[in-house]
Design a protein around this motif. Sequence first.
Motif, PDB file in Angstrom:
ATOM      1  N   VAL A   1       0.838  -1.209   0.000  1.00 53.59           N
ATOM      2  CA  VAL A   1       0.000   0.000   0.000  1.00 53.59           C
ATOM      3  C   VAL A   1       0.871   1.257   0.000  1.00 53.59           C
ATOM      4  N   ALA A   2       1.930   1.255   0.811  1.00 53.12           N
ATOM      5  CA  ALA A   2       2.814   2.414   0.874  1.00 53.12           C
ATOM      6  C   ALA A   2       3.515   2.646  -0.463  1.00 53.12           C
ATOM      7  N   ALA A   3       4.017   1.564  -1.054  1.00 51.83           N
ATOM      8  CA  ALA A   3       4.700   1.688  -2.341  1.00 51.83           C
ATOM      9  C   ALA A   3       3.737   2.178  -3.418  1.00 51.83           C
ATOM     10  N   ALA A   4       2.515   1.653  -3.402  1.00 52.20           N
ATOM     11  CA  ALA A   4       1.514   2.096  -4.373  1.00 52.20           C
ATOM     12  C   ALA A   4       1.145   3.557  -4.151  1.00 52.20           C
ATOM     13  N   SER A   5       1.134   3.990  -2.891  1.00 51.55           N
ATOM     14  CA  SER A   5       0.807   5.382  -2.586  1.00 51.55           C
ATOM     15  C   SER A   5       1.788   6.337  -3.261  1.00 51.55           C
ATOM     16  N   VAL A   6       3.064   5.975  -3.201  1.00 52.41           N
ATOM     17  CA  VAL A   6       4.091   6.818  -3.808  1.00 52.41           C
ATOM     18  C   VAL A   6       4.078   6.667  -5.331  1.00 52.41           C
ATOM     19  N   ARG A   7       3.960   5.435  -5.807  1.00 47.66           N
ATOM     20  CA  ARG A   7       3.954   5.196  -7.260  1.00 47.66           C
ATOM     21  C   ARG A   7       2.807   5.949  -7.929  1.00 47.66           C
ATOM     22  N   VAL A   8       1.611   5.817  -7.366  1.00 49.55           N
ATOM     23  CA  VAL A   8       0.446   6.485  -7.959  1.00 49.55           C
ATOM     24  C   VAL A   8       0.598   7.996  -7.898  1.00 49.55           C
ATOM     25  N   ALA A   9       1.155   8.498  -6.804  1.00 52.82           N
ATOM     26  CA  ALA A   9       1.372   9.941  -6.694  1.00 52.82           C
ATOM     27  C   ALA A   9       2.268  10.444  -7.819  1.00 52.82           C
ATOM     28  N   VAL A  10       3.353   9.723  -8.076  1.00 56.76           N
ATOM     29  CA  VAL A  10       4.278  10.123  -9.144  1.00 56.76           C
ATOM     30  C   VAL A  10       3.607   9.997 -10.508  1.00 56.76           C
ATOM     31  N   GLU A  11       2.867   8.917 -10.723  1.00 56.37           N
ATOM     32  CA  GLU A  11       2.201   8.711 -12.019  1.00 56.37           C
ATOM     33  C   GLU A  11       1.132   9.765 -12.278  1.00 56.37           C
ATOM     34  N   VAL A  12       0.343  10.085 -11.256  1.00 54.63           N
ATOM     35  CA  VAL A  12      -0.707  11.096 -11.423  1.00 54.63           C
ATOM     36  C   VAL A  12      -0.087  12.461 -11.706  1.00 54.63           C
ATOM     37  N   TRP A  13       0.955  12.800 -10.961  1.00 55.53           N
ATOM     38  CA  TRP A  13       1.632  14.078 -11.204  1.00 55.53           C
ATOM     39  C   TRP A  13       2.218  14.112 -12.612  1.00 55.53           C
ATOM     40  N   ALA A  14       2.875  13.030 -13.023  1.00 59.11           N
ATOM     41  CA  ALA A  14       3.523  12.997 -14.336  1.00 59.11           C
ATOM     42  C   ALA A  14       2.520  13.126 -15.473  1.00 59.11           C
ATOM     43  N   ALA A  15       1.308  12.644 -15.263  1.00 63.19           N
ATOM     44  CA  ALA A  15       0.290  12.689 -16.312  1.00 63.19           C
ATOM     45  C   ALA A  15      -0.265  14.093 -16.524  1.00 63.19           C
ATOM     46  N   GLY A  16      -0.069  14.972 -15.543  1.00 65.46           N
ATOM     47  CA  GLY A  16      -0.601  16.323 -15.646  1.00 65.46           C
ATOM     48  C   GLY A  16       0.481  17.336 -15.934  1.00 65.46           C
TER      49      GLY A  16
END
Length: 219
Positions: free
Chosen positions: A175-190
């Motif tokens: 969950v922690a790793a996904a929290s950071v991964r998704v944060a980076v992916e969402v930011w990168a997409a915008g």
Amino acid sequence: MSSPTPDSSPSLTERRKAATRMEIARAAAGLFVRRGLKSTRAEDIAQAAGIAPRTFYRYFATKEEAVAPLYAAGADRWSQAVRKAPPDLTLPQALEHAARHTLTPGTAVSAASWDWVRTLVRLANSSPALRKVWAEVCHESETTLAEVLAARTAGPGNDDNVAAPSPSLHFAAAVAAASVRVAVEVWAAGDAPPEGPGGPAALAMRNLATLRDFPWEDV
């Protein structure tokens, strides 16, 4: 008389190989950012890195795999920041402390480097081959994070007696790793800047907040 403790530090040859891998990775990333993935060949990466094509293929099977060391370096900074977080912090506090350190521009990564991060993560979302490399690195990071959390649970001075991470700790690490991964992916997409409320650090803080009520006492 006790036998000497084996030296677990990397050998000179291993360090040189790691340095060469990183040089190739930086050359590949630079070309991917400037030219795009499709317009870059493995031979172009080899030339940019100052090596022969056959040397490139000793280290990487494909051009996409060439950026794996850069992906892995970012993931390793995150895990090591959790490991080195102040020992008096709880596990959720250590995770948030590490995320702020790793994802805030100018601390672990320079502000200019975040432009490269954005492009490389976007490329991973558009290329199946690069997405596979990204996913493999993220999975390895999750495993490493579980081991780091287990070491923190054991407490300082107990490095030699750390049990394998429990299923609950594996879940928390996922969950922690996904929290950071998704944060980076969402930011990168915008298009938001890496600093501020839309940056990866702020997004990760919101995601990691879900772990504050995790039953850590049961791990």
